[in-house]
Design a protein around this motif. Structure first.
Motif, short mmCIF file in Angstrom:
data_model
loop_
_atom_site.label_atom_id
_atom_site.label_comp_id
_atom_site.label_asym_id
_atom_site.label_seq_id
_atom_site.Cartn_x
_atom_site.Cartn_y
_atom_site.Cartn_z
N GLN A 182 0.86 -1.09 -0.05
CA GLN A 182 -0.06 -0.02 -0.04
C GLN A 182 0.94 1.27 -0.08
O GLN A 182 0.52 2.20 -0.73
CB GLN A 182 -0.76 -0.11 1.18
CG GLN A 182 -1.92 1.03 1.17
CD GLN A 182 -3.11 0.92 2.10
OE1 GLN A 182 -2.97 0.09 2.96
NE2 GLN A 182 -4.13 1.75 2.16
N GLU A 183 1.95 1.21 0.75
CA GLU A 183 2.73 2.56 0.58
C GLU A 183 3.63 2.52 -0.55
O GLU A 183 4.20 3.56 -0.64
CB GLU A 183 3.94 2.55 1.96
CG GLU A 183 3.16 2.51 3.28
CD GLU A 183 2.75 1.19 3.68
OE1 GLU A 183 3.50 0.04 3.49
OE2 GLU A 183 1.90 0.78 4.45
N GLY A 184 3.78 1.39 -1.29
CA GLY A 184 4.62 1.39 -2.58
C GLY A 184 3.79 1.24 -3.72
O GLY A 184 2.83 2.14 -4.06
N SER A 185 4.03 0.36 -4.69
CA SER A 185 3.52 0.28 -6.06
C SER A 185 1.89 -0.17 -5.92
O SER A 185 1.30 -0.06 -6.90
CB SER A 185 4.30 -0.56 -6.95
OG SER A 185 4.29 -1.92 -6.47
N ARG A 186 1.55 -0.81 -4.86
CA ARG A 186 0.37 -1.24 -4.72
C ARG A 186 0.08 -2.48 -5.51
O ARG A 186 -1.00 -3.07 -5.91
CB ARG A 186 -0.89 -0.23 -4.84
CG ARG A 186 -0.87 0.60 -3.70
CD ARG A 186 -2.06 1.86 -4.04
NE ARG A 186 -1.55 2.87 -3.18
CZ ARG A 186 -2.62 3.50 -2.42
NH1 ARG A 186 -3.97 3.02 -2.75
NH2 ARG A 186 -2.41 4.56 -1.66
N LEU A 187 0.87 -3.22 -5.77
CA LEU A 187 1.13 -4.50 -6.54
C LEU A 187 0.11 -5.69 -5.70
O LEU A 187 -0.67 -6.33 -6.40
CB LEU A 187 2.49 -5.05 -6.86
CG LEU A 187 2.56 -6.34 -7.85
CD1 LEU A 187 1.83 -6.17 -9.18
CD2 LEU A 187 3.69 -6.81 -7.74
N CYS A 188 0.65 -5.83 -4.23
CA CYS A 188 -0.02 -6.79 -3.55
C CYS A 188 0.25 -6.48 -2.24
O CYS A 188 1.01 -5.39 -1.69
CB CYS A 188 0.58 -8.11 -4.04
SG CYS A 188 2.20 -8.53 -3.66
N ILE A 189 -0.30 -7.27 -1.25
CA ILE A 189 0.11 -7.08 0.15
C ILE A 189 0.77 -8.53 0.54
O ILE A 189 0.03 -9.64 0.21
CB ILE A 189 -1.22 -6.81 1.00
CG1 ILE A 189 -1.92 -5.70 0.66
CG2 ILE A 189 -0.85 -7.01 2.58
CD1 ILE A 189 -3.13 -5.15 1.32
N ILE A 190 1.78 -8.62 1.00
CA ILE A 190 2.49 -9.77 1.76
C ILE A 190 2.07 -10.02 3.07
O ILE A 190 2.67 -9.15 3.95
CB ILE A 190 3.77 -9.62 1.30
CG1 ILE A 190 4.15 -9.71 -0.36
CG2 ILE A 190 4.53 -11.11 1.75
CD1 ILE A 190 5.63 -9.46 -0.86
N ASP A 191 1.46 -10.99 3.54
CA ASP A 191 1.18 -11.26 5.00
C ASP A 191 2.15 -12.16 5.67
O ASP A 191 2.42 -11.81 6.63
CB ASP A 191 -0.11 -12.07 4.88
CG ASP A 191 -1.46 -11.22 4.93
OD1 ASP A 191 -1.22 -9.87 5.01
OD2 ASP A 191 -2.45 -11.47 4.28
N LYS A 192 2.94 -13.08 4.99
CA LYS A 192 3.88 -13.71 5.32
C LYS A 192 4.96 -14.26 4.38
O LYS A 192 4.12 -14.73 3.04
CB LYS A 192 2.97 -14.98 5.96
CG LYS A 192 3.95 -15.97 6.67
CD LYS A 192 3.04 -16.95 7.43
CE LYS A 192 2.04 -17.86 6.72
NZ LYS A 192 1.41 -18.99 7.22
N ILE A 193 6.12 -14.36 4.94
CA ILE A 193 7.19 -15.05 4.16
C ILE A 193 7.63 -16.19 4.94
O ILE A 193 8.12 -15.96 6.31
CB ILE A 193 8.26 -14.12 3.72
CG1 ILE A 193 7.63 -13.06 2.98
CG2 ILE A 193 9.37 -15.00 2.84
CD1 ILE A 193 8.55 -11.85 2.40
#
Length: 164
Positions: A83-94
């Motif tokens: 959301q603060e960047g390109s808004r490509l996706c949200i990563i919940d976990k790695i």
């Protein structure tokens, strides 16, 4: 009229760097119809990978991820891709298991607007996250999507294997 402050990374003074996801999806489907899904997937992964790497290089973060926890890497990824960047996706976990990283993403560009049971895969998103991780961690990776919100998963899950 809303005007964004002009910073070096802003490409358009008045409209800003963001465009409609509807138009981006139209570009993707148009490319698929023109050159075929498989060739388009290769091109989209490569384009995403390039963008992910460029983001890390522009921020001077190449090889800076090796000393960070997976949660800190996730935070950096979200600052660039979320959301603060390109808004490509949200990563919940790695997660990491041996030589594999699993990335759990939601609201991905590729899955947005697709019907349930769609066969669409997250090619551009896979590539962008791969490029980010490769540059950030200084490791060569190979990615594949192993879960999809379109086919019953809670997230679009992408697995990246470290190549030696």
């Amino acid at each position: 009229m809303y005007l964004m402050s002009v910073e070096p990374h802003v490409l358009r003074k008045e409209l800003g760097d963001f465009g409609s996801i509807i138009f981006l999806k139209s570009i993707l489907t148009g490319i698929e119809e023109t050159i075929g899904e498989r060739t388009a997937a290769i091109a989209m992964i490569a384009a995403g990978r390039k963008q992910g790497k460029n983001s890390i290089e522009e921020l001077g973060l190449v090889n800076k991820g090796v000393a960070l926890s997976l949660d800190e890497i996730r935070e950096k990824a979200n600052s660039i891709l979320g959301q603060e960047g390109s808004r490509l996706c949200i990563i919940d976990k790695i997660e990491q298991e041996g030589k594999a990283y699993r990335v759990y993403a939601k609201e991905t560009f590729c899955s947005s607007g697709e019907p349930d049971d769609s066969t669409r895969t997250c090619t551009y998103t896979l590539g962008a996250i791969q490029g980010f991780l490769e540059a950030f961690l200084g490791k060569r990776l190979q990615g594949k999507q192993i879960g999809s919100v379109l086919r019953g998963s809670t997230h679009d899950v992408i697995e990246y294997i470290i190549l030696d």
